[in-house]
Design a protein around this motif. Structure first.
Motif, PDB file in Angstrom:
ATOM      1  N   LEU A  79      -4.794  -5.073   7.764  1.00 13.84           N
ATOM      2  CA  LEU A  79      -5.658  -4.030   8.335  1.00 13.84           C
ATOM      3  C   LEU A  79      -5.947  -2.941   7.297  1.00 13.84           C
ATOM      4  N   CYS A  80      -4.957  -2.621   6.485  1.00 14.86           N
ATOM      5  CA  CYS A  80      -5.183  -1.647   5.409  1.00 14.86           C
ATOM      6  C   CYS A  80      -6.168  -2.207   4.382  1.00 14.86           C
ATOM      7  N   LYS A  81      -6.015  -3.479   4.080  1.00 14.47           N
ATOM      8  CA  LYS A  81      -6.943  -4.132   3.142  1.00 14.47           C
ATOM      9  C   LYS A  81      -8.357  -4.081   3.705  1.00 14.47           C
ATOM     10  N   GLN A  82      -8.495  -4.354   4.978  1.00 16.18           N
ATOM     11  CA  GLN A  82      -9.808  -4.314   5.623  1.00 16.18           C
ATOM     12  C   GLN A  82     -10.380  -2.899   5.600  1.00 16.18           C
ATOM     13  N   TYR A  83      -9.529  -1.898   5.807  1.00 18.90           N
ATOM     14  CA  TYR A  83      -9.964  -0.499   5.773  1.00 18.90           C
ATOM     15  C   TYR A  83     -10.542  -0.153   4.394  1.00 18.90           C
TER      16      TYR A  83
ATOM     17  N   TRP B 267       0.853  -1.196   0.000  1.00 14.23           N
ATOM     18  CA  TRP B 267       0.000   0.000   0.000  1.00 14.23           C
ATOM     19  C   TRP B 267       0.880   1.234   0.000  1.00 14.23           C
ATOM     20  N   PRO B 268       0.394   2.336  -0.543  1.00 13.57           N
ATOM     21  CA  PRO B 268       1.164   3.584  -0.449  1.00 13.57           C
ATOM     22  C   PRO B 268       1.216   4.071   0.999  1.00 13.57           C
ATOM     23  N   ASP B 269       2.211   4.881   1.300  1.00 17.59           N
ATOM     24  CA  ASP B 269       2.385   5.398   2.661  1.00 17.59           C
ATOM     25  C   ASP B 269       1.149   6.159   3.130  1.00 17.59           C
ATOM     26  N   GLN B 270       0.482   6.844   2.198  1.00 11.53           N
ATOM     27  CA  GLN B 270      -0.700   7.637   2.561  1.00 11.53           C
ATOM     28  C   GLN B 270      -1.784   6.741   3.177  1.00 11.53           C
ATOM     29  N   LEU B 271      -1.960   5.546   2.647  1.00 13.34           N
ATOM     30  CA  LEU B 271      -2.966   4.641   3.198  1.00 13.34           C
ATOM     31  C   LEU B 271      -2.544   4.129   4.566  1.00 13.34           C
ATOM     32  N   TYR B 272      -1.251   3.829   4.719  1.00 16.70           N
ATOM     33  CA  TYR B 272      -0.772   3.410   6.036  1.00 16.70           C
ATOM     34  C   TYR B 272      -1.003   4.527   7.064  1.00 16.70           C
ATOM     35  N   THR B 273      -0.830   5.766   6.623  1.00 15.05           N
ATOM     36  CA  THR B 273      -1.065   6.907   7.514  1.00 15.05           C
ATOM     37  C   THR B 273      -2.548   7.019   7.863  1.00 15.05           C
ATOM     38  N   MET B 274      -3.412   6.850   6.864  1.00 11.22           N
ATOM     39  CA  MET B 274      -4.860   6.943   7.109  1.00 11.22           C
ATOM     40  C   MET B 274      -5.330   5.881   8.103  1.00 11.22           C
ATOM     41  N   THR B 275      -4.783   4.682   7.975  1.00 13.85           N
ATOM     42  CA  THR B 275      -5.213   3.585   8.845  1.00 13.85           C
ATOM     43  C   THR B 275      -4.447   3.544  10.162  1.00 13.85           C
ATOM     44  N   LYS B 276      -3.391   4.323  10.243  1.00 11.18           N
ATOM     45  CA  LYS B 276      -2.554   4.406  11.452  1.00 11.18           C
ATOM     46  C   LYS B 276      -1.956   3.058  11.825  1.00 11.18           C
ATOM     47  N   THR B 277      -1.583   2.304  10.788  1.00  9.78           N
ATOM     48  CA  THR B 277      -0.940   1.013  11.005  1.00  9.78           C
ATOM     49  C   THR B 277      -0.102   0.675   9.781  1.00  9.78           C
ATOM     50  N   ASN B 278       0.867  -0.204   9.949  1.00  7.26           N
ATOM     51  CA  ASN B 278       1.669  -0.682   8.826  1.00  7.26           C
ATOM     52  C   ASN B 278       1.292  -2.100   8.446  1.00  7.26           C
ATOM     53  N   ASP B 279       0.210  -2.598   9.023  1.00  8.34           N
ATOM     54  CA  ASP B 279      -0.235  -3.955   8.760  1.00  8.34           C
ATOM     55  C   ASP B 279      -0.994  -4.011   7.433  1.00  8.34           C
ATOM     56  N   PHE B 280      -0.540  -4.867   6.514  1.00  3.31           N
ATOM     57  CA  PHE B 280      -1.160  -4.977   5.191  1.00  3.31           C
ATOM     58  C   PHE B 280      -2.628  -5.381   5.284  1.00  3.31           C
TER      59      PHE B 280
END
Length: 179
Positions: free
Chosen positions: A34-38, A19-32
Motif C-alpha cells: 500500500l505504501c508502494k502504491q501511495y 519504508w521509513p516510519d514517516q511514509l507509514y504514517t502518511m499512508t496510515k498503514t504498515n503494509d509495504f
C-alpha cells in the motif's frame, strides 16, 4: 525535481523492501504494498500536474507573443528568467538531496534496528541496547524537528529582520522570570 525525489524514494524502498516510519504514517498503514502504491500514485499525479502546467505555460506563451512590451528587451528578460530558474533549480536540488539523505538514513536505521533486534547480543542485554537506541533516535528526532521548523520559518519568510533582537529579548525575559 519533486518527481525525481519521489522516484528515488520508490527505488530505494523497493530495493530495501522497507519504508521509513514517516511514509507509514502518511499512508496510515504498515503494509509495504500500500505504501508502494501511495508513492506510485504520488508520482503519477505529479506527472499529470507537470503536464497540465506545461500546457498552461505553452498557452500563456502564445498569448504573450501577441503582446508588445517596449520597456524591457526580451534578451534582458530571458537572461533574468534564466538566472531565476538556475537559482531555484540549485535550491530544489539541495533540498531534494537533503531529503533523500534523510530517507536513506531512515531506511538504514530501520535495517540496523532490525539486525540488532535479531542479534544474540539483544538476548543478553536487551534493555541497555534498546535504551541507547531509543535515546539516540529521540535526539535525532529533536534535531530534525528543530531543522524543519527553521526551514519552514525561512521558507515562509516568517523570521522578521530584527529576529536576533527578539531572541535576545525573549531570552532576557526568561532569565528574569527564572531569577
Amino acid at each position: 525535481m519533486d518527481r525525481q525525489l519521489w522516484q528515488s524514494y520508490l527505488d530505494i524502498g523497493i530495493q530495501h523492501n522497507l519504508w521509513p516510519d514517516q511514509l507509514y504514517t502518511m499512508t496510515k498503514t504498515n503494509d509495504f504494498d500500500l505504501c508502494k502504491q501511495y508513492v506510485t500514485n504520488y508520482i503519477q499525479n505529479n506527472k499529470k500536474q507537470l503536464n497540465h502546467c506545461q500546457f498552461e505555460l505553452t498557452k500563456q506563451e502564445q498569448q504573450f507573443q501577441t503582446c508588445s512590451i517596449k520597456e524591457l528587451s526580451f534578451e534582458h528578460m530571458g537572461r533574468r528568467l534564466k538566472e531565476l530558474v538556475n537559482r531555484e533549480r540549485k535550491y530544489l536540488s539541495k533540498r531534494n538531496n537533503d531529503k533523500l539523505i534523510k530517507f536513506k538514513n531512515d531506511i538504514s536505521g530501520k535495517q540496523l534496528l532490525k539486525t540488532i533486534s535479531t542479534a544474540s547480543l539483544m538476548k543478553n542485554q536487551p534493555n541497555e541496547f534498546c535504551n541507547q537506541l531509543i535515546t539516540i533516535r529521540e535526539k535525532q528526532a529533536e534535531i530534525w524537528k528543530e531543522q524543519l521548523m527553521l526551514e519552514i520559518r525561512i521558507l515562509c519568510k516568517f523570521l522578521p529582520p530584527n529576529f536576533d533582537h527578539l531572541e535576545n529579548f525573549i531570552s532576557s525575559i526568561c532569565l528574569f522570570t527564572i531569577e
